[in-house]
Design an enzyme around this catalytic site. Structure first.
Site, PDB file in Angstrom:
ATOM      1  CB  ILE A  11      -0.678  -0.172   1.582  1.00 45.66           C
ATOM      2  CG1 ILE A  11      -1.997  -1.313   1.170  1.00 45.66           C
ATOM      3  CG2 ILE A  11      -2.087   1.917   1.634  1.00 45.66           C
ATOM      4  CD1 ILE A  11      -3.145  -1.224   2.480  1.00 45.66           C
ATOM      5  CG  PHE A  14       1.516   0.172  -5.821  1.00 44.30           C
ATOM      6  CD1 PHE A  14       1.497   0.857  -7.461  1.00 44.30           C
ATOM      7  CD2 PHE A  14       1.971  -1.224  -5.493  1.00 44.30           C
ATOM      8  CE1 PHE A  14       2.405  -0.521  -7.832  1.00 44.30           C
ATOM      9  CE2 PHE A  14       2.483  -1.833  -6.225  1.00 44.30           C
ATOM     10  CZ  PHE A  14       3.129  -1.540  -6.985  1.00 44.30           C
ATOM     11  CD  GLU A  15      -2.518   4.701  -2.022  1.00 45.38           C
ATOM     12  OE1 GLU A  15      -2.906   5.965  -3.095  1.00 45.38           O
ATOM     13  OE2 GLU A  15      -3.853   3.613  -2.418  1.00 45.38           O
ATOM     14  N   GLY A  16       2.590   6.255  -2.107  1.00 48.84           N
ATOM     15  CA  GLY A  16       3.226   6.943  -1.751  1.00 48.84           C
ATOM     16  C   GLY A  16       2.465   8.018  -1.023  1.00 48.84           C
ATOM     17  NE  ARG A 154      -3.321  -1.091  -5.070  1.00 48.79           N
ATOM     18  CZ  ARG A 154      -3.234   0.481  -3.844  1.00 48.79           C
ATOM     19  NH1 ARG A 154      -2.327   1.400  -4.497  1.00 48.79           N
ATOM     20  NH2 ARG A 154      -3.018  -0.268  -2.485  1.00 48.79           N
TER      21      ARG A 154
END
Length: 178
Positions: A11, A14-16, A154
């Site tokens: 998470i 990919f979310e940063g 992702r």
């Protein structure tokens, strides 16, 4: 079941954690690729029954977080968001193995619990079709009909995690002696 560190890692990767205003000390709201106002690690900003979206909601998103969030507050918000997903997964899919739980957690965190719950992926998984469920991940790589490279990566990572066999550490394999 609880998320393993793999779920948080996927998470977070990919979310940063972006900052909508680098001139301030804390993390401020920013628009994600789908034009949804977000803060911290992918926390979509919900206000009066809707997600805040687009330039029209810029001032409102910023007014809800006038001082932004500290890193510790971003961690706490991510933990709270992940806890909601854990509750859903434990109720909706009580027989998952850890890699499946973690992969579905990342998916639900990104797409939403309702999207996962009503998906063909969920229907296939509930029917016991693990391979069929895994094949559904790549279909979720679009935002507003546009394929996004980040979502493609992702979904591939989530699918690979979903298909990972359970840990076999500590198990021994019988041997035959000659």
């Amino acid at each position: 079941m609880k998320f393993s560190p793999a779920a948080s890692a996927i998470i977070r990767s990919f979310e940063g954690i972006l900052d909508g205003d680098p001139s301030t000390v804390n993390f401020d709201p920013y628009m994600d690729p789908s034009k949804i106002w977000t803060i911290g690690w992918g926390h979509a900003i919900w206000y009066r029954g809707r997600f805040l979206t687009g330039e029209v909601d810029r001032a409102l998103a910023r007014s809800l977080y006038p001082n932004g969030l500290t890193l510790a507050e971003c961690v706490a918000l991510l933990d709270a968001d992940m806890a909601k997903v854990e509750v859903f997964l434990n109720t909706a899919f009580p027989r998952l193995i850890q890699p499946q739980f973690d992969a579905l957690g990342s998916f639900a965190f990104n797409c939403g619990i309702d999207a996962l719950d009503g998906s063909t992926l969920a229907r296939k998984l509930r029917a016991g079709d693990v391979a069929g469920a895994a094949a559904e991940f790549p279909r979720w790589n679009k935002s507003k009909g546009v394929v996004l490279a980040g979502l493609t990566r992702r979904r591939a990572a989530e699918r690979a995690l979903f298909l990972t066999p359970p840990a076999t550490a500590g198990k021994t394999t019988p041997t035959t002696e000659k």
